[in-house]
Design a protein around this motif. Structure first.
Motif, short mmCIF file in Angstrom:
data_model
loop_
_atom_site.label_atom_id
_atom_site.label_comp_id
_atom_site.label_asym_id
_atom_site.label_seq_id
_atom_site.Cartn_x
_atom_site.Cartn_y
_atom_site.Cartn_z
N GLU A 140 39.56 45.22 42.91
CA GLU A 140 38.30 44.98 44.13
C GLU A 140 38.20 46.15 45.10
O GLU A 140 37.43 46.94 45.28
N GLU A 147 36.86 39.90 35.43
CA GLU A 147 36.78 38.39 35.59
C GLU A 147 38.49 37.84 35.62
O GLU A 147 39.43 38.46 35.05
N HIS A 149 40.45 34.54 34.98
CA HIS A 149 40.46 33.06 34.82
C HIS A 149 41.93 32.45 34.95
O HIS A 149 42.82 32.97 34.52
N GLU A 165 39.02 32.11 46.40
CA GLU A 165 37.62 31.88 46.50
C GLU A 165 36.88 32.49 47.67
O GLU A 165 35.64 32.28 47.75
N SER A 167 34.88 35.78 48.97
CA SER A 167 34.00 36.64 48.23
C SER A 167 34.65 37.84 47.58
O SER A 167 35.10 38.71 48.22
N TRP A 168 34.32 38.11 45.95
CA TRP A 168 34.75 39.18 45.54
C TRP A 168 33.40 39.70 45.12
O TRP A 168 32.45 39.33 44.47
N HIS A 170 33.55 42.63 43.37
CA HIS A 170 33.55 43.24 41.92
C HIS A 170 34.29 42.42 41.02
O HIS A 170 34.28 42.48 39.74
N LYS A 172 34.67 38.27 39.37
CA LYS A 172 34.27 36.73 39.18
C LYS A 172 35.43 36.05 38.76
O LYS A 172 36.11 36.22 37.81
N HIS A 174 37.19 32.12 37.40
CA HIS A 174 36.71 30.82 36.99
C HIS A 174 38.01 30.23 36.93
O HIS A 174 39.21 30.72 36.40
#
Length: 331
Positions: A140, A147, A149, A165, A167-168, A170, A172, A174
């Protein structure tokens, strides 16, 4: 065998840190914030690094640093209490208290981010999230798309959920919950079916998860898949009889001294007895603390940390054996 005291040693770098905070993070998981007792800066670390924790009962265990490498005022680890483990996590949960002074090693990193990666997939199984969380912070900060996961049994098993949780820009995030049935969790093979250009994969987790990730990424280009075991995999039953070597000799290159390594002892144990201090930690071939360069001989590598390039000139003294009569060590 007569003992020969060689007098070779390696420097150790240990720190005395204070437990500033212990926080409940998830089911069975506590995080521990360690700081300098005088409020000073700590040695820098890179994402994927770990430290050794020395407990009062003599146990030494390795834990990944999970906070941002940009932070110089603290080290943060997260520890899952493992009732079926070797006792380290239970001892830490039961004995460590806020304001305790604890001995830790300087950070070491055998699980570094790839500087050439244009995109990164971080794949975590349970407590394997800890080094990957630090990587997410580093990616970041440098603007590399990623990503993340996170595979867990259920939401109650997710550590650092509030931080993850956030805000990122760069990355995502999951979450994948299988509720005890791996078939209901992440389709790892589907996720890794296509290796993106300049994409690197990093994964860490329990044995079954590691095996699934390895199989699913076996077709990825060489050098793009990176992983770290936090527990030595169990060898298949058929392999146990095949790896029962006898004794062999090690030779200290600087002195010419020869030491016998019996079948039931490690190179590290024999060197220590002979006065050759080799720093050790995991005793399972997971951390490379005891990595030694060898100059001659053939090695039976049993570690889970050295890559193919390193195995041509290095061994791990805690688990490596010899397939030749003598190994010459660069000591």
């Amino acid at each position: 065998m007569n003992q020969t005291f060689i007098g070779v040693s390696r420097p150790q770098t240990n720190l005395l840190l204070v437990v500033r905070q212990i926080r409940y993070e998830a089911s069975g998981i506590n995080s521990y914030e360690l700081t300098d007792p005088e409020g000073g800066e700590l040695a820098p670390f890179t994402a994927g690094a770990h430290i050794d924790i020395h407990l009062a009962n003599g146990i030494v265990r390795q834990y990944s640093l999970c906070n941002s490498p940009m932070e110089r005022h603290r080290y943060v680890i997260a520890v899952l209490r493992d009732e079926k483990g070797r006792g380290g996590s239970k001892a830490l949960h039961d004995s460590l208290r806020v304001q305790d002074i604890v001995t830790v090693s300087a950070p070491r990193n055998n699980f570094k981010l790839a500087p050439a990666a244009k995109k990164v997939i971080l794949l975590a199984g349970g407590i394997g999230m800890t080094p990957l969380k630090s990587m997410a912070h580093a990616l970041e900060a440098t603007g590399v798309p990623f990503e993340l996961h996170y595979c867990a049994r259920n939401a109650g098993c997710v550590a650092f959920r509030e931080q993850l949780e956030s805000s990122w820009e760069h990355g995502k995030l999951h979450f994948h919950f299988d509720h005890g049935d791996p078939a209901r969790g992440l389709d790892i093979a589907g996720l890794l079916r296509t290796a993106g250009e300049d994409t690197h994969l990093f994964y860490c987790g329990p044995g079954g998860f590691m095996k699934a990730c390895a199989e699913a990424s076996s077709h990825w280009p060489a050098g793009t898949v990176h992983f770290e075991h936090f527990k030595a995999p169990e060898p298949p039953p058929a392999a146990l009889d095949a790896i029962a070597p006898g004794s062999f000799m090690v030779k200290i290159a600087s002195t010419g001294a020869l030491l016998e390594v019996p079948a039931e002892r490690s190179i590290a144990d024999v060197l220590e007895e002979a006065g050759v201090h080799i720093e050790t930690s995991c005793q399972a071939g997971l951390c490379a603390t005891c990595k030694i360069r060898f100059l001659e001989g053939e090695v039976d590598h049993r570690d889970y940390i050295l890559d193919d390039g390193e195995r041509g000139q290095w061994l791990t003294a805690c688990v490596s054996r010899a397939t030749s009569g003598t190994l010459v060590l660069d000591l």
